[in-house]
Design an enzyme around this catalytic site. Structure first.
Site, PDB file in Angstrom:
ATOM      1  N   HIS A 282       0.837  -1.220   0.000  1.00 51.41           N
ATOM      2  CA  HIS A 282       0.000   0.000   0.000  1.00 51.41           C
ATOM      3  C   HIS A 282       0.859   1.252   0.000  1.00 51.41           C
ATOM      4  O   HIS A 282       1.819   1.381   0.753  1.00 51.41           O
ATOM      5  CB  HIS A 282      -1.025  -0.013   1.129  1.00 51.41           C
ATOM      6  CG  HIS A 282      -0.481   0.015   2.526  1.00 51.41           C
ATOM      7  ND1 HIS A 282      -0.149   1.184   3.181  1.00 51.41           N
ATOM      8  CD2 HIS A 282      -0.256  -0.980   3.411  1.00 51.41           C
ATOM      9  CE1 HIS A 282       0.263   0.907   4.405  1.00 51.41           C
ATOM     10  NE2 HIS A 282       0.220  -0.401   4.576  1.00 51.41           N
ATOM     11  N   ASP A 294       6.162   0.751   6.762  1.00 52.16           N
ATOM     12  CA  ASP A 294       4.720   0.559   6.588  1.00 52.16           C
ATOM     13  C   ASP A 294       4.150   1.654   5.696  1.00 52.16           C
ATOM     14  O   ASP A 294       3.711   2.681   6.194  1.00 52.16           O
ATOM     15  CB  ASP A 294       4.051   0.560   7.964  1.00 52.16           C
ATOM     16  CG  ASP A 294       2.572   0.244   7.908  1.00 52.16           C
ATOM     17  OD1 ASP A 294       2.126  -0.344   6.918  1.00 52.16           O
ATOM     18  OD2 ASP A 294       1.872   0.593   8.875  1.00 52.16           O
ATOM     19  N   GLU A 328      -4.925   1.887   2.490  1.00 54.13           N
ATOM     20  CA  GLU A 328      -5.030   0.718   3.366  1.00 54.13           C
ATOM     21  C   GLU A 328      -5.171   1.134   4.822  1.00 54.13           C
ATOM     22  O   GLU A 328      -5.901   0.492   5.587  1.00 54.13           O
ATOM     23  CB  GLU A 328      -3.780  -0.169   3.195  1.00 54.13           C
ATOM     24  CG  GLU A 328      -3.838  -1.488   3.960  1.00 54.13           C
ATOM     25  CD  GLU A 328      -3.336  -1.399   5.393  1.00 54.13           C
ATOM     26  OE1 GLU A 328      -3.593  -2.351   6.162  1.00 54.13           O
ATOM     27  OE2 GLU A 328      -2.702  -0.389   5.761  1.00 54.13           O
ATOM     28  N   GLU A 329      -4.497   2.209   5.217  1.00 57.28           N
ATOM     29  CA  GLU A 329      -4.393   2.548   6.624  1.00 57.28           C
ATOM     30  C   GLU A 329      -5.712   2.972   7.260  1.00 57.28           C
ATOM     31  O   GLU A 329      -5.993   2.633   8.400  1.00 57.28           O
ATOM     32  CB  GLU A 329      -3.354   3.661   6.830  1.00 57.28           C
ATOM     33  CG  GLU A 329      -1.925   3.248   6.542  1.00 57.28           C
ATOM     34  CD  GLU A 329      -1.362   2.237   7.536  1.00 57.28           C
ATOM     35  OE1 GLU A 329      -2.115   1.807   8.435  1.00 57.28           O
ATOM     36  OE2 GLU A 329      -0.183   1.885   7.412  1.00 57.28           O
ATOM     37  N   ASP A 356       3.325  -6.336   3.449  1.00 56.92           N
ATOM     38  CA  ASP A 356       2.883  -5.262   4.340  1.00 56.92           C
ATOM     39  C   ASP A 356       3.224  -5.610   5.786  1.00 56.92           C
ATOM     40  O   ASP A 356       2.383  -5.517   6.674  1.00 56.92           O
ATOM     41  CB  ASP A 356       1.376  -5.018   4.181  1.00 56.92           C
ATOM     42  CG  ASP A 356       0.894  -3.825   5.001  1.00 56.92           C
ATOM     43  OD1 ASP A 356       1.743  -2.996   5.387  1.00 56.92           O
ATOM     44  OD2 ASP A 356      -0.322  -3.730   5.262  1.00 56.92           O
ATOM     45  N   HIS A 426       3.531   2.850  12.708  1.00 53.19           N
ATOM     46  CA  HIS A 426       2.658   4.019  12.900  1.00 53.19           C
ATOM     47  C   HIS A 426       3.271   5.092  13.791  1.00 53.19           C
ATOM     48  O   HIS A 426       2.550   5.910  14.372  1.00 53.19           O
ATOM     49  CB  HIS A 426       1.305   3.600  13.495  1.00 53.19           C
ATOM     50  CG  HIS A 426       0.503   2.699  12.621  1.00 53.19           C
ATOM     51  ND1 HIS A 426      -0.709   2.152  13.021  1.00 53.19           N
ATOM     52  CD2 HIS A 426       0.714   2.227  11.367  1.00 53.19           C
ATOM     53  CE1 HIS A 426      -1.200   1.398  12.060  1.00 53.19           C
ATOM     54  NE2 HIS A 426      -0.347   1.426  11.037  1.00 53.19           N
TER      55      HIS A 426
END
Length: 470
Positions: A282, A294, A328-329, A356, A426
């Site tokens: 992503h 990520d 995606e997030e 991912d 994140h």
């Protein structure tokens, strides 16, 4: 005579199988050599991370990432490169968040927080209230409105440290982040603070998506993550004094949806062009770091699969397609849109692979498939042994390729070593310097090797492919 013919046939079959095995070994060796000595994934990630940066859905940086990756795919000389429009949410963080713990009037300790993705802002002057600490929704319900109303709910359930599979540990506590505000609002809470999803103790708050479900706007409460060190501190202070108060201020906002794109490129198959093998990651990320692990790593590894096939002059039998998914997030809009259009077109996706889980050393794959197809991939496991790839297990694949699932196709996820992944996930330290070049390139080669095998042999004939199910 019949026995002699049978023996001759068996010998020829064994010779043929041995020759195929030797060819596969040589091809896979070439793939790893090319990736490790002439790879491009690290260079792409450098630009994506350091020249573009965090790529939150709907942001300017996400637009730049779409443009950059499309241009880079076009340079590879693929059969076709195109953009697939998709509407995505646009949430903005605003000015940096601020928080403190207050143990007495005028006695405060500043702590590290960040707004959770999708949260509303606090009032302009912030929120200050007493704190109720809970481990789960059951504890919250037991306290009830009488004990929760007007207070800030502090979810402090840590990731389970003794689980070797760190994604299992993440899954065991992420519901407090995702639905914590919805549950706390039922009992009249004025805000939510959630312990960061992180296995180590540090000062970095980790964001991530949260939801209000169908909660009316006037019932929604602000939600933020607190660093693990500060979660420990807050918990300790509450044990000493239950009247301890917490203050936080954040300025985030949800805007109208905007148009973005999935970036897609493909090499057309020369024997079975209607059988599609998809590989992807992503393109969007959170905004605190630059999204290198990520999922910048998965994006460039997926691009590298097609580049390596071109460099090695491989002529795929089946159509090999790279998809760089958007959103995606905080919505999965890109993955859903891609699957919906594939179904509408009657496309036949026999295999889809997603990266991912970070750019760390690859360990193997998890497979979402029936037993016949899993037995097929187990037979390929010895081909990966020289590269220390040993993990071949049934399990999940990836959020973006998940909507492609049918009764007979194979979905897979690259599984790197995950022990350090949630140190960066994140958070503001998900940056390019945290990615090791060699580990990233090993992952790209591992993905390419599996794609090569599925292109060469297809899915198990016992489970012949079908179009996407309704």
């Amino acid at each position: 005579m019949r026995l002699i013919r049978a023996q001759i046939f068996l010998v020829l079959l064994l010779v043929s199988l041995q020759a195929k095995a030797q060819t596969d070994e040589a091809t896979i060796r070439n793939i790893y050599t090319a990736s490790l000595t002439n790879g491009n994934s690290y260079e792409w990630l450098d630009y994506l991370s350091n020249q573009i940066g965090g790529r939150l859905s709907g942001s300017y940086n996400a637009e730049r990432a779409v443009k950059y990756t499309k241009e880079e795919l076009e340079k590879l000389g693929l059969t076709k490169v195109w953009l697939q429009p998709v509407m995505v949410p646009k949430w903005v963080r605003g000015a940096k968040e601020y928080a403190y713990i207050e143990t007495a009037e005028g006695t405060t300790t500043t702590v590290n927080i960040c707004a959770l993705g999708g949260s509303i802002a606090t009032p302009s002057l912030g929120v200050k209230a007493s704190v109720i600490e809970v481990q789960n929704f059951e504890e919250l319900a037991a306290l009830g409105t009488e004990n929760v109303k007007g207070k800030i709910v502090f979810y402090n359930r840590p990731m389970q440290a003794d689980l070797i599979q760190t994604f299992q540990a993440y899954g065991g506590c992420v519901n407090q982040r995702y639905k914590g505000a919805v549950e706390a609002a039922k009992y009249g809470a004025v805000g939510v603070i959630v312990r960061s999803m992180n296995l180590r103790l540090d000062d970095l708050p980790h964001t991530g998506s949260m939801t209000y479900d169908d909660l009316p706007n006037d019932k929604r409460i602000p939600s933020a993550a607190i660093s693990t060190n500060d979660a420990e501190l807050l918990s300790s202070m509450l044990k000493l004094d239950t009247d301890t108060k917490f203050y936080f201020r954040q300025h985030c906002k949800q805007l109208k949806d905007v148009q973005s794109y999935n970036v897609i490129g493909e090499i057309k198959g020369n024997e079975f062009p209607d059988e599609i093998i998809t590989v992807g990651g992503h393109l969007d990320s959170w905004d605190l770091g630059d999204g290198s692990h990520d999922d910048g790593a998965g994006v460039v590894q997926s691009m590298e699969v097609l580049r390596l096939m071109k460099v090695l002059n491989m002529k795929p039998k089946r159509t090999i397609r790279v998809v760089l998914f958007m959103n995606e997030e905080n919505g999965l809009r890109g993955g859903k849109k891609y699957a919906a259009e594939a179904k509408a077109k009657g496309e036949n996706h026999i295999f889809a692979l997603e990266s991912d889980a970070g750019g760390f050393t690859p360990r193997g794959f998890s497979f979402d498939c029936n037993d016949a197809n899993f037995n097929q991939v187990l037979a390929w496991k010895p081909l990966f042994k020289p590269y220390l790839i040993h993990y071949f297990e049934k399990g999940g694949s990836g959020a973006d390729v998940g909507p492609l699932k049918s009764n007979t196709n194979v979905l897979a996820g690259l599984r790197p070593d995950s022990q350090r992944y949630f140190d960066h996930h994140h958070a503001s330290n998900d940056t390019f310097d945290a990615v090791n070049k060699r580990e990233l390139e090993l992952g790209a080669a591992t993905m390419t090797a599996l794609v090569y095998l599925y292109d060469t042999y297809g899915v198990n004939p016992i489970a012949s492919p079908t179009k996407l199910k309704d």
